[in-house]
Design an enzyme around this catalytic site. Structure first.
Site, PDB file in Angstrom:
ATOM      1  N   CYS A 221      20.775  40.268 -82.991  1.00  0.00           N
ATOM      2  CA  CYS A 221      21.443  41.635 -83.451  1.00  0.00           C
ATOM      3  C   CYS A 221      22.888  41.587 -83.109  1.00  0.00           C
ATOM      4  O   CYS A 221      23.587  41.825 -83.885  1.00  0.00           O
ATOM      5  CB  CYS A 221      20.666  42.792 -82.504  1.00  0.00           C
ATOM      6  SG  CYS A 221      18.904  42.920 -82.751  1.00  0.00           S
TER       7      CYS A 221
ATOM      8  N   HIS B  16      24.893  48.939 -80.834  1.00  0.00           N
ATOM      9  CA  HIS B  16      24.599  47.583 -80.100  1.00  0.00           C
ATOM     10  C   HIS B  16      25.846  46.753 -80.003  1.00  0.00           C
ATOM     11  O   HIS B  16      25.614  45.652 -80.035  1.00  0.00           O
ATOM     12  CB  HIS B  16      23.604  46.858 -80.892  1.00  0.00           C
ATOM     13  CG  HIS B  16      22.579  46.141 -79.835  1.00  0.00           C
ATOM     14  ND1 HIS B  16      21.715  45.164 -80.304  1.00  0.00           N
ATOM     15  CD2 HIS B  16      22.662  45.960 -78.329  1.00  0.00           C
ATOM     16  CE1 HIS B  16      21.061  44.606 -79.358  1.00  0.00           C
ATOM     17  NE2 HIS B  16      21.864  45.065 -78.074  1.00  0.00           N
TER      18      HIS B  16
END
Length: 482
Positions: free
Chosen positions: A72, A128
């Site tokens: 990610c 993130h």
């Protein structure tokens, strides 16, 4: 009075001209799915319900060799910065909740550059990329608005994640009204609201970064019953429902683009951030090898397409040229009329994507991870893999593909050679190591990989910070501790 009117007309014309220049810049919508496998879409697996994604892909251009990072945070960092993660110190692992990790702020990132070119900039969904200091959070990195969460894994309904702490924001404020609402619905609704309230004379950059279809496996029962009851495997059925809910969300967003008259001048990119995790809910990268977190094709070759029928000279086909996630930053900047960028790894693909012509990229780095001592490079049709790769290293058809002759195959990475070479044109599934018969190709690619290795920034791997503990912030993951 006449003199005043004479002065007014040029001013009005100048204002109209300025608005025309802004309007001529394409709106840019990036929709990023999380952990969506290469064959987790209807056009590759008809057992799944993705009518909107299927239609948009077929109307637009399916990007058959669009590459991302294995996990990610590295992919998102590459998208935002145009730099390989090993040039950012982000090559080894994702940003962890209580660790002082973040996308470096030494250079402007995509929303900052687009903002300087007149764009309204919005992020909806997953960030993130670090939050230990406010300066690393979205509205301090070029986004006008932020609606979503900072971390990775969290509950889709109550929005608690690591340490059972809450993680949901509207701008810089904690948003408790999200509790009890499914995140895919929340993010689609906010994206629809942004588009409805957008001034069409200003170019729009919307980054819709879904939580879906990352774990945990959660979806309203309706989607399982309506679209996925034919799938017997329970986890796969839930994942199918999550994919169907995301497809519905994309339908809502694209519908309002059309309603507001923005669709004709919108460049829409849909992509996953990495391959599907094959051990979670039957995510499938079939027939590609490997999984999320690996530098096999299954971990890095993205399901992706672009949709911009009125901007593209050619559409309705599959594009086989190489694209890497670092390329989208310079591509969008060129589309917006910006100058070429320096000190990045990406190359603009704008003109070849518009024309459907051969692209400029012939080489890229999958990753260089000095902690695991693994790396990989692509040059043309060849891929060189270095190191003993951690798994899953096999080939994993989804549970609903019961007639496939190839079943789950695991390889013992302890027995793998130090280097492996594949011809991806002939062997996209990475089954046949040809290093022994292509020694010159191996030597050249190894030398090139070693040259890249010299520019590596050591991975940023700080220890866990007790100051980050959500108990210091009323049970909420919050900035202000680094």
């Amino acid at each position: 009075m006449l003199k005043y009117q004479g002065m007014l007309i040029p001013l009005v014309l100048a204002g109209l001209a300025a608005r025309a220049v802004l309007a001529s810049k394409p709106h840019i919508v990036v929709i990023l799915a999380d952990d969506l496998g290469f064959s987790d879409v209807g056009w590759r697996n008809p057992a799944l319900h993705t009518p909107t994604l299927d239609r948009l892909a077929r109307e637009g251009v399916i990007l058959n060799q669009s590459y991302v990072q294995p996990s990610c945070s590295p992919s998102r960092a590459a998208l935002m910065s145009g730099r390989y993660p090993f040039h950012l110190g982000m090559q080894h692992r994702v940003v962890s909740a209580a660790h002082a990790q973040f996308l470096p702020d030494d250079q402007p990132i995509l929303p900052q550059t687009l903002k300087s070119l007149g764009y309204a900039t919005h992020i909806v969904g997953k960030w993130h990329l670090g939050f230990c200091n406010w300066k690393y959070t979205p509205t301090y990195r070029g986004f006008d608005t932020f609606y979503g969460f900072y971390n990775a894994l969290e509950d889709y309904f109550n929005h608690t994640g690591h340490a059972d702490a809450y993680d949901f924001r509207d701008g810089t404020e904690v948003d408790w009204t999200a509790v009890g609402h499914y995140s895919t619905h929340l993010f689609a609704d906010r994206a629809v609201s942004i588009i409805r309230n957008h001034n069409p004379s200003q170019p729009l950059f919307l980054y819709l970064s879904f939580q879906a279809v990352h774990g945990p496996l959660q979806v309203p029962q309706y989607y399982r019953e309506q679209y996925c009851s034919h799938i017997n495997d329970t986890d796969r059925q839930i994942k199918c429902g999550m994919i169907a809910a995301m497809d519905e969300a994309v339908a809502n967003v694209t519908h309002v683009l059309e309603q507001q008259g923005l669709a004709d001048n919108t460049f829409l990119l849909f992509s996953t951030d990495n391959g599907g995790p094959v051990n979670e809910g039957g995510s499938s990268n079939w027939p590609l090898r490997g999984s999320k977190t690996t530098i096999w094709e299954g971990g890095t070759r993205a399901v992706a397409f672009m949709h911009a029928p009125n901007l593209l000279q050619k559409s309705g086909y599959t594009y086989d040229e190489l694209i890497h996630v670092v390329d989208w930053y310079p591509t969008f900047v060129e589309a917006a009329g910006g100058s070429s960028l320096s000190n990045i790894d990406g190359v603009s693909q704008w003109h070849n994507l518009v024309r459907g012509s051969h692209g400029p990229r012939t080489e890229f780095i999958y990753n260089i991870d000095e902690v695991y001592n693994t790396s990989a490079i692509r040059q043309g049709r060849f891929k060189l893999v270095q190191g003993h790769l951690t798994g899953p290293n096999g080939w994993f058809p989804p549970p609903e593909m019961t007639n496939e002759t190839t079943t789950k195959v695991h390889t013992n990475h302890n027995n793998e050679p130090a280097y492996q070479l594949f011809n991806l044109n002939r062997d996209p599934e990475e089954r046949n190591d040809i290093l022994d018969t292509h020694h010159e190709v191996f030597q050249q690619m190894k030398a090139r990989l070693d040259e890249y290795r010299k520019s590596l920034v050591p991975a940023n791997l700080p220890s866990r910070s007790h100051q980050a503990d959500p108990s210091n912030f009323h049970g909420v993951w919050s900035p202000g501790w680094c």
